[in-house]
Design a protein around this motif. Structure first.
Motif, short mmCIF file in Angstrom:
data_model
loop_
_atom_site.label_atom_id
_atom_site.label_comp_id
_atom_site.label_asym_id
_atom_site.label_seq_id
_atom_site.Cartn_x
_atom_site.Cartn_y
_atom_site.Cartn_z
N TYR A 637 0.82 -1.21 0.00
CA TYR A 637 0.00 0.00 0.00
C TYR A 637 0.86 1.26 0.00
CZ TYR A 637 -2.66 3.78 2.20
OH TYR A 637 -3.20 4.99 2.52
N ARG A 638 1.85 1.31 0.87
CA ARG A 638 2.70 2.50 0.96
C ARG A 638 3.42 2.76 -0.36
NH1 ARG A 638 0.80 5.46 5.04
NH2 ARG A 638 0.97 4.44 7.08
N ALA A 639 3.91 1.69 -0.99
CA ALA A 639 4.64 1.86 -2.24
C ALA A 639 3.70 2.37 -3.34
CB ALA A 639 5.29 0.55 -2.65
N VAL A 645 -0.50 5.74 -7.36
CA VAL A 645 -1.42 4.74 -7.91
C VAL A 645 -2.65 4.71 -7.01
CG1 VAL A 645 -1.76 2.29 -8.43
CG2 VAL A 645 0.47 3.38 -8.86
N PRO A 646 -3.87 4.80 -7.55
CA PRO A 646 -5.06 4.75 -6.70
C PRO A 646 -5.07 3.49 -5.83
CG PRO A 646 -5.65 5.41 -8.92
CD PRO A 646 -4.20 5.00 -8.97
N THR A 647 -5.25 3.68 -4.53
CA THR A 647 -5.20 2.56 -3.59
C THR A 647 -5.94 2.92 -2.32
OG1 THR A 647 -3.73 0.99 -2.45
CG2 THR A 647 -3.02 3.30 -2.52
N GLU A 648 -6.27 1.93 -1.53
CA GLU A 648 -6.76 2.11 -0.17
C GLU A 648 -6.33 0.90 0.64
OE1 GLU A 648 -11.01 2.45 -0.16
OE2 GLU A 648 -11.35 0.32 -0.54
N PHE A 649 -6.13 1.11 1.92
CA PHE A 649 -5.67 0.04 2.82
C PHE A 649 -6.74 -0.14 3.89
CE2 PHE A 649 -2.29 -1.23 6.18
CZ PHE A 649 -2.53 -2.58 5.95
N VAL A 650 -7.35 -1.32 3.90
CA VAL A 650 -8.42 -1.64 4.85
C VAL A 650 -7.89 -2.69 5.81
CG1 VAL A 650 -10.78 -2.44 5.13
CG2 VAL A 650 -10.13 -1.14 3.08
#
Length: 686
Positions: A637-639, A645-650
């Protein structure tokens, strides 16, 4: 690399059972924001279409136990409780007659009951329940009455089995904390030295007396630095045979397990099978002269191997029996001179009889679907089992073992609505190197031939997992019919490395993660495009555990997916090997330790190719995951975030390698659907 409520006897099978949440579990009522695809009806929360809350109405049948005379079957039904602040499973035992005419609830209350076992005379039913706090064995007459507690194990009972004469039970219990350990805890000096302070599971017996008998005797049979995995009584009740590994650590169980015996009235342990590798799951033959067990053949095979062996009960050299189709047998017991086993066969699961004379196995169950949780009467002439297929939820069935004709006994799901389903079929295709690959495709609800629709490529865990003919409407991390209701076709391939197709296929991705298996998956996607089903510009990707690994790796190799969801993925195999509780499994797949083969680990790790990623990628992970530590997801996620880059961390609280609480589990599929819809242009951004 995944999770299940039951620890199986082989650590390889335990790993496969953990394949993260691909198995059905629990639920939570949730109103979805539904965004329809052209020509597909939007899901409604009233039972008229597939939603997570409807999927979760399908309770799970987790065990069967047929009576010695074959006239009754006890079975365990597990439901999810989600009222108010509840979010948990509860299991209760039911009894159904062999003709199916009587089906009654046997246990009730606020505490779970499971592991039913009939007494040898069939008059009593013992079971484990948590009603006393810790899991203990309780007993009740089959015709009903008051249950009473049989064991008072300090840390609770792990498993138990009746003695052949019905006067005792043997059970396993994990060692309690010593008085010194308790004192250190009270004084806040409870420092733990990793890998040097183990709490082992050992074997005990206790009398089965009347409820008011205070003279019940408990005897400890084993002690020492070994951990018991499973056991069995000899037919004369004089001896117990048991499998044990050096420590309770799951990683040790991949590499070593031996078999020993102990007299039922003393602690004189004698080795029976003592050699490198895993020898486990022992069962005495009906005459007590032999012991059958599953084995990797005398050397560690952590990728996974479970051949059937027999040995004289008095010792000697083990004899390997004929290969089963998958060479991954779970030993169930004996039928005359044959060993009864269960194992995956392609996308089905079957019960087989493996003759002890070395001749070819006979498949007892017939047809496609999952024949699981099998139990047998005293003569092994009749069996009870659960059966399900892609369109039908699991129910208890009954058959003769000599002539298979399954007969349904229960109707646990008769009152659960069954709206129109997305059709599921098994398909096959060739990978670029010519390997034949099989998988299942579920079409959108109401799909018309020739329509091109968005496709979800779903990758199973393991890698030695398998997508099989389980009911597609049930609960789980990935609720297939909910995706189908939202207009997606779902392709669930079994790439090289999957179980169910034999040892060679299971070993075919050793030292090849992210390459041959990736080609297998993408060839499946191309197959669906070539069939005129998948729209090439509306592709999505998801997977949990090893499926999460493949998701992370795939987005570094292709930009064909418009969205991806990585669940409990392992993008960095070097840091993963140094932090997971199963490093031996990874080392086996990579061909050696990472300090000796750093280039191999880097080549197969997505994190070293992270600059190639442009696909919007969601990251889901349990906050208490020891199998794939949470930092794996966070690192990816951090990278991604640092590269815009569109992302989310759940992050799911209290969650190990896959959600175990209904309300958390219920969050996953809708969250993935929202992510896919957004990035496939099927909804607004909010």
């Amino acid at each position: 690399m995944t999770s299940s409520p039951t620890e199986l006897d082989s650590p390889y099978r335990f790993l496969r059972s953990l394949i993260g949440a691909l198995r059905p579990t629990v639920a939570f009522w949730l109103v979805l924001l539904v965004w329809g695809w052209a020509g597909v009806a939007a899901a409604q929360p009233d039972g008229s279409s597939w939603t997570p809350e409807l999927a979760m109405q399908h309770d799970q049948i987790t065990e069967t136990e047929i009576s010695p005379g074959g006239q009754q079957v006890a079975y365990v039904v597990q439901e999810a409780l989600m009222e108010g602040d509840q979010s948990e499973f509860r299991s209760q035992i039911r009894l159904v007659s062999a003709d199916g005419e009587q089906d009654v609830q046997y246990t009730r209350g606020e505490h779970s009951a499971f592991s039913p076992a009939f007494s040898p005379d069939g008059d009593r039913l013992a079971f484990i329940t948590t009603r006393a706090g810790t899991p203990q064995v309780w007993l009740m007459r089959v015709e009903g009455g008051e249950a009473y507690q049989v064991t008072g194990a300090e840390t609770g009972v792990s498993s138990f089995q009746w003695a052949p004469n019905g006067s005792k039970i043997a059970y396993t219990m994990t060692d309690p904390k010593t008085e010194e350990e308790k004192r250190r805890e009270r004084e806040k000096r409870d420092v733990h030295v990793v890998d040097e302070e183990h709490r082992f599971t050992h074997l005990y017996t206790t009398d089965v007396a009347e409820a008011d008998d205070s003279t019940r005797q408990v005897q400890r049979l084993t002690a020492g630095d070994f951990h018991i995995r499973s056991f069995d009584w000899s037919p004369d009740g004089q001896t117990l045979v048991f499998a044990h590994q050096p420590t309770p650590d799951i990683n040790d169980g991949f590499l070593e397990a031996d078999i020993s015996t102990v007299p039922a009235d003393s602690g004189a342990v004698e080795p029976l099978v003592e050699r490198p590798g895993v020898d486990a799951d022992p069962h005495f033959s009906p005459d007590g002269q032999q012991v059958a067990f599953a084995s990797d053949g005398g050397e560690p095979e952590p990728v996974g191997l479970g051949d059937v062996h027999v040995i004289s009960a008095s010792g000697g050299s083990p004899q390997k029996l004929a290969d089963t189709p998958n060479r991954d047998a779970s030993v169930l017991g004996w039928m005359g001179q044959s060993v009864l086993v269960s194992e995956p066969v392609g996308t089905s699961t079957h019960v087989l009889a493996v003759p002890s004379d070395g001749s070819a196995p006979e498949q007892l169950t017939r047809g496609s679907g999952l024949h699981e949780s099998a139990s047998f009467d005293a003569s092994a002439q009749r069996m009870a089992f659960t059966y399900q297929d892609t369109d039908t939820p699991a129910e208890v069935h009954f058959s003769s073992t000599s002539e298979f004709q399954k007969r349904q006994l229960t109707n646990v799901h008769q009152d659960v609505p069954r709206p129109p389903m997305g059709r599921t079929e098994v398909i096959s295709w060739k990978s670029p190197d010519g390997m034949e690959i099989e998988g299942l495709v579920t079409y959108p609800v109401g799909y018309d031939q020739g329509d091109r629709v968005p496709l979800v490529l779903s990758v199973h865990g393991g890698p030695a997992g398998v997508y099989n003919r389980s009911f597609t409407g049930g609960p789980g991390i990935y609720m297939t019919q909910v995706f189908a209701q939202r207009g997606y076709a779902v392709l669930r391939p079994n790439p090289r490395g999957s179980t169910g197709y034999g040892k060679d296929f299971r070993y075919a991705n050793v030292e090849d993660w992210g390459f041959g298996d990736f080609e297998d998956l993408m060839a499946g996607v191309d197959e669906m495009i070539g069939r005129g089903v998948a729209h090439p510009d509306s592709l999505a990707l998801m997977g949990w555990s090893y499926g999460g690994y493949m998701t992370s790796y795939a987005v570094t190799k292709t930009d064909r997916f418009q969205a991806a969801s990585m669940g409990a993925g392992l993008p960095n195999l070097i840091s993963m090997t140094g932090t997971t509780d199963i490093p031996g499994y990874l080392v086996a797949h990579m061909g050696g330790e990472f300090w000796n083969r750093p280039e191999t680990y880097e080549r197969h790790s997505a994190i070293y190719r992270i600059a190639n990623v442009s696909t919007p990628t969601q990251v889901l992970h349990g906050a208490e995951d020891d199998r794939v530590p949470t930092r794996q997801g966070q690192e990816f996620y951090r990278a991604l975030k640092r590269q815009d880059v569109p992302t989310e961390f759940v992050k799911y609280p209290r969650t190990p390698h896959g959600p175990r609480e209904p309300k958390l589990l219920m969050d996953v599929t809708p969250r993935i659907l929202d992510w896919f819809d957004r990035h496939l242009g099927r909804t607004s951004a909010e």
